[in-house]
Design a protein around this motif. Sequence first.
Motif, PDB file in Angstrom:
ATOM      1  N   PRO A   3       1.333   8.793  11.380  1.00  0.00           N
ATOM      2  CA  PRO A   3       0.197   8.552  12.279  1.00  0.00           C
ATOM      3  C   PRO A   3       0.677   8.130  13.657  1.00  0.00           C
ATOM      4  O   PRO A   3       1.770   7.585  13.819  1.00  0.00           O
ATOM      5  CB  PRO A   3      -0.560   7.414  11.580  1.00  0.00           C
ATOM      6  N   ALA A   4      -0.161   8.360  14.668  1.00  0.00           N
ATOM      7  CA  ALA A   4       0.228   8.037  16.046  1.00  0.00           C
ATOM      8  C   ALA A   4       0.282   6.532  16.269  1.00  0.00           C
ATOM      9  O   ALA A   4       1.083   6.038  17.061  1.00  0.00           O
ATOM     10  CB  ALA A   4      -0.757   8.676  17.024  1.00  0.00           C
ATOM     11  N   GLU A   5      -0.569   5.766  15.585  1.00  0.00           N
ATOM     12  CA  GLU A   5      -0.613   4.323  15.771  1.00  0.00           C
ATOM     13  C   GLU A   5      -0.301   3.606  14.461  1.00  0.00           C
ATOM     14  O   GLU A   5      -0.589   4.120  13.380  1.00  0.00           O
ATOM     15  CB  GLU A   5      -1.990   3.896  16.279  1.00  0.00           C
ATOM     16  N   ILE A   6       0.265   2.411  14.605  1.00  0.00           N
ATOM     17  CA  ILE A   6       0.586   1.599  13.434  1.00  0.00           C
ATOM     18  C   ILE A   6      -0.641   0.795  13.018  1.00  0.00           C
ATOM     19  O   ILE A   6      -1.303   0.168  13.846  1.00  0.00           O
ATOM     20  CB  ILE A   6       1.765   0.649  13.742  1.00  0.00           C
ATOM     21  N   GLU A   7      -0.948   0.815  11.754  1.00  0.00           N
ATOM     22  CA  GLU A   7      -2.061   0.043  11.216  1.00  0.00           C
ATOM     23  C   GLU A   7      -1.508  -1.294  10.731  1.00  0.00           C
ATOM     24  O   GLU A   7      -0.741  -1.345   9.777  1.00  0.00           O
ATOM     25  CB  GLU A   7      -2.717   0.800  10.059  1.00  0.00           C
ATOM     26  N   ARG A   8      -1.948  -2.358  11.399  1.00  0.00           N
ATOM     27  CA  ARG A   8      -1.415  -3.685  11.075  1.00  0.00           C
ATOM     28  C   ARG A   8      -2.206  -4.273   9.904  1.00  0.00           C
ATOM     29  O   ARG A   8      -3.194  -4.986  10.076  1.00  0.00           O
ATOM     30  CB  ARG A   8      -1.462  -4.601  12.299  1.00  0.00           C
ATOM     31  N   ILE A   9      -1.749  -3.942   8.711  1.00  0.00           N
ATOM     32  CA  ILE A   9      -2.409  -4.439   7.505  1.00  0.00           C
ATOM     33  C   ILE A   9      -1.519  -5.483   6.842  1.00  0.00           C
ATOM     34  O   ILE A   9      -0.309  -5.549   7.084  1.00  0.00           O
ATOM     35  CB  ILE A   9      -2.718  -3.299   6.523  1.00  0.00           C
ATOM     36  N   SER A  10      -2.129  -6.289   6.019  1.00  0.00           N
ATOM     37  CA  SER A  10      -1.374  -7.348   5.337  1.00  0.00           C
ATOM     38  C   SER A  10      -0.540  -6.760   4.207  1.00  0.00           C
ATOM     39  O   SER A  10      -0.752  -5.625   3.764  1.00  0.00           O
ATOM     40  CB  SER A  10      -2.335  -8.396   4.772  1.00  0.00           C
ATOM     41  N   VAL A  11       0.402  -7.556   3.748  1.00  0.00           N
ATOM     42  CA  VAL A  11       1.231  -7.140   2.611  1.00  0.00           C
ATOM     43  C   VAL A  11       0.340  -6.851   1.408  1.00  0.00           C
ATOM     44  O   VAL A  11       0.525  -5.853   0.702  1.00  0.00           O
ATOM     45  CB  VAL A  11       2.265  -8.234   2.276  1.00  0.00           C
ATOM     46  N   ARG A  12      -0.643  -7.718   1.175  1.00  0.00           N
ATOM     47  CA  ARG A  12      -1.538  -7.530   0.029  1.00  0.00           C
ATOM     48  C   ARG A  12      -2.302  -6.203   0.137  1.00  0.00           C
ATOM     49  O   ARG A  12      -2.403  -5.455  -0.842  1.00  0.00           O
ATOM     50  CB  ARG A  12      -2.534  -8.675  -0.060  1.00  0.00           C
ATOM     51  N   GLN A  13      -2.828  -5.899   1.314  1.00  0.00           N
ATOM     52  CA  GLN A  13      -3.573  -4.648   1.500  1.00  0.00           C
ATOM     53  C   GLN A  13      -2.672  -3.430   1.267  1.00  0.00           C
ATOM     54  O   GLN A  13      -3.073  -2.466   0.613  1.00  0.00           O
ATOM     55  CB  GLN A  13      -4.162  -4.592   2.907  1.00  0.00           C
ATOM     56  N   ALA A  14      -1.464  -3.502   1.822  1.00  0.00           N
ATOM     57  CA  ALA A  14      -0.534  -2.376   1.661  1.00  0.00           C
ATOM     58  C   ALA A  14      -0.181  -2.168   0.192  1.00  0.00           C
ATOM     59  O   ALA A  14      -0.164  -1.033  -0.301  1.00  0.00           O
ATOM     60  CB  ALA A  14       0.724  -2.617   2.492  1.00  0.00           C
ATOM     61  N   VAL A  15       0.091  -3.256  -0.507  1.00  0.00           N
ATOM     62  CA  VAL A  15       0.454  -3.158  -1.921  1.00  0.00           C
ATOM     63  C   VAL A  15      -0.712  -2.631  -2.745  1.00  0.00           C
ATOM     64  O   VAL A  15      -0.537  -1.771  -3.618  1.00  0.00           O
ATOM     65  CB  VAL A  15       0.944  -4.523  -2.444  1.00  0.00           C
ATOM     66  N   ASP A  16      -1.923  -3.114  -2.456  1.00  0.00           N
ATOM     67  CA  ASP A  16      -3.098  -2.635  -3.197  1.00  0.00           C
ATOM     68  C   ASP A  16      -3.293  -1.138  -3.005  1.00  0.00           C
ATOM     69  O   ASP A  16      -3.594  -0.410  -3.961  1.00  0.00           O
ATOM     70  CB  ASP A  16      -4.353  -3.388  -2.754  1.00  0.00           C
ATOM     71  N   ARG A  17      -3.145  -0.664  -1.781  1.00  0.00           N
ATOM     72  CA  ARG A  17      -3.297   0.776  -1.516  1.00  0.00           C
ATOM     73  C   ARG A  17      -2.196   1.579  -2.219  1.00  0.00           C
ATOM     74  O   ARG A  17      -2.450   2.649  -2.770  1.00  0.00           O
ATOM     75  CB  ARG A  17      -3.251   1.043  -0.009  1.00  0.00           C
ATOM     76  N   TYR A  18      -0.996   1.033  -2.175  1.00  0.00           N
ATOM     77  CA  TYR A  18       0.133   1.734  -2.793  1.00  0.00           C
ATOM     78  C   TYR A  18      -0.030   1.807  -4.306  1.00  0.00           C
ATOM     79  O   TYR A  18       0.209   2.851  -4.922  1.00  0.00           O
ATOM     80  CB  TYR A  18       1.429   1.015  -2.430  1.00  0.00           C
ATOM     81  N   VAL A  19      -0.463   0.711  -4.912  1.00  0.00           N
ATOM     82  CA  VAL A  19      -0.680   0.688  -6.360  1.00  0.00           C
ATOM     83  C   VAL A  19      -1.741   1.704  -6.751  1.00  0.00           C
ATOM     84  O   VAL A  19      -1.600   2.429  -7.748  1.00  0.00           O
ATOM     85  CB  VAL A  19      -1.071  -0.733  -6.821  1.00  0.00           C
ATOM     86  N   GLU A  20      -2.809   1.780  -5.958  1.00  0.00           N
ATOM     87  CA  GLU A  20      -3.873   2.755  -6.239  1.00  0.00           C
ATOM     88  C   GLU A  20      -3.332   4.183  -6.156  1.00  0.00           C
ATOM     89  O   GLU A  20      -3.659   5.040  -6.979  1.00  0.00           O
ATOM     90  CB  GLU A  20      -5.009   2.557  -5.236  1.00  0.00           C
ATOM     91  N   LEU A  21      -2.461   4.428  -5.166  1.00  0.00           N
ATOM     92  CA  LEU A  21      -1.870   5.758  -5.012  1.00  0.00           C
ATOM     93  C   LEU A  21      -0.965   6.099  -6.189  1.00  0.00           C
ATOM     94  O   LEU A  21      -1.024   7.210  -6.743  1.00  0.00           O
ATOM     95  CB  LEU A  21      -1.068   5.810  -3.705  1.00  0.00           C
ATOM     96  N   VAL A  22      -0.126   5.149  -6.590  1.00  0.00           N
ATOM     97  CA  VAL A  22       0.804   5.393  -7.701  1.00  0.00           C
ATOM     98  C   VAL A  22       0.037   5.682  -8.987  1.00  0.00           C
ATOM     99  O   VAL A  22       0.380   6.605  -9.733  1.00  0.00           O
ATOM    100  CB  VAL A  22       1.742   4.178  -7.883  1.00  0.00           C
ATOM    101  N   ARG A  23      -0.994   4.911  -9.232  1.00  0.00           N
ATOM    102  CA  ARG A  23      -1.775   5.128 -10.455  1.00  0.00           C
ATOM    103  C   ARG A  23      -2.509   6.460 -10.423  1.00  0.00           C
ATOM    104  O   ARG A  23      -2.694   7.097 -11.461  1.00  0.00           O
ATOM    105  CB  ARG A  23      -2.740   3.971 -10.663  1.00  0.00           C
ATOM    106  N   ALA A  24      -2.910   6.889  -9.238  1.00  0.00           N
ATOM    107  CA  ALA A  24      -3.551   8.206  -9.123  1.00  0.00           C
ATOM    108  C   ALA A  24      -2.557   9.318  -9.442  1.00  0.00           C
ATOM    109  O   ALA A  24      -2.924  10.352 -10.008  1.00  0.00           O
ATOM    110  CB  ALA A  24      -4.122   8.385  -7.723  1.00  0.00           C
TER     111      ALA A  24
END
Length: 349
Positions: A3-24
Amino acid sequence: MRPAEIERISVRQAVDRYVELVRAKTVTGQFSPATAEVYCRDVQTFAELAGPERVLDDLDGADLDAVLLAFARRPDGRRRRDARAEEAARPGRASQSAASQARFRRSLSVFFRHAVTAGWVQLDPMRAVTVSARDRGGLRAERRALTAEQAGGLLAAAQRMAASPSTARRRDQRTELRDALVVVLLTTVGPRVSELTRANVEDFFVNDGERYWRIFGKGGRTRDVPLPRPVAALLDAYLAEGRPLLDRGVEPKALLLSWRGRRLARGDVQAVIDRVLARVEPSRRRAVTPHGLRHTTATHLLAAATDMDAVRRVLGHSDLSTLSRYRDELPGELEAAMRIHPLLHERRR
């Protein structure tokens, strides 16, 4: 594409999104459930150690060094309480094994590679990690495979357990045959622990007088592995005498049942191995994990000059390069090889 810009998300948000992706990805078959479970567990541990409310992009190499050190000192929940107490009494020593530390580091590397692609971080902080194995506790990967003497002691203890009268007060809590079968299958066939616990009774069949186990492995691949006769005999004894005692009608298909009648969980397998190990004479006893028994299978089949492709098929590897990581050195094997050097012995006429 990043992406052109960095999304400043928390560690918890990043991990939650990543876990959802892995499980998918387990739904599409890109990850096995067991692999997905490991990735998810490791990144959730990372969030706990790094600080769940911190901005992911603010983490640098020093922060990741601290996380790796904290993980190395983290008590290993798979070990017995007495072992954890002994570790706690030795400050500064690593509690996690070298293999667990290496796995955790790989999980973080995969996570941050995705974070770069997703636009959560500008740079991968894992590239700036400087902490060494010595800093993490001086642990080095040890030989995982048991020697022939150690493996023989474990198998003998399993056979004695299968033949000995049960010490359980209640008839429906007798698990000796099951425990013996678990150890014998892991040591002689070398399945992944997830493959073992997922096994169903119907996966074992007879073809032309030979007993086979149809193993459902990674990536939807299956393999039919013939069982040595002593293993087949133990399996038949368990199906005839051991499993009926544990069957509550809850899991009619599962091969391995807990005393509550449910499918044996992956986390219970280490406890089964430890119970059998307790019966091995001390001179032949060495602690081992289910994966260490998989190494034992590969190492001794290859040491016996078994065809490499046959060993690959037994273990369920997709290619021979993976098999090479499972081949551990055995004491005295080089000396034995040189004693029968083919160029220094007269050819038989």
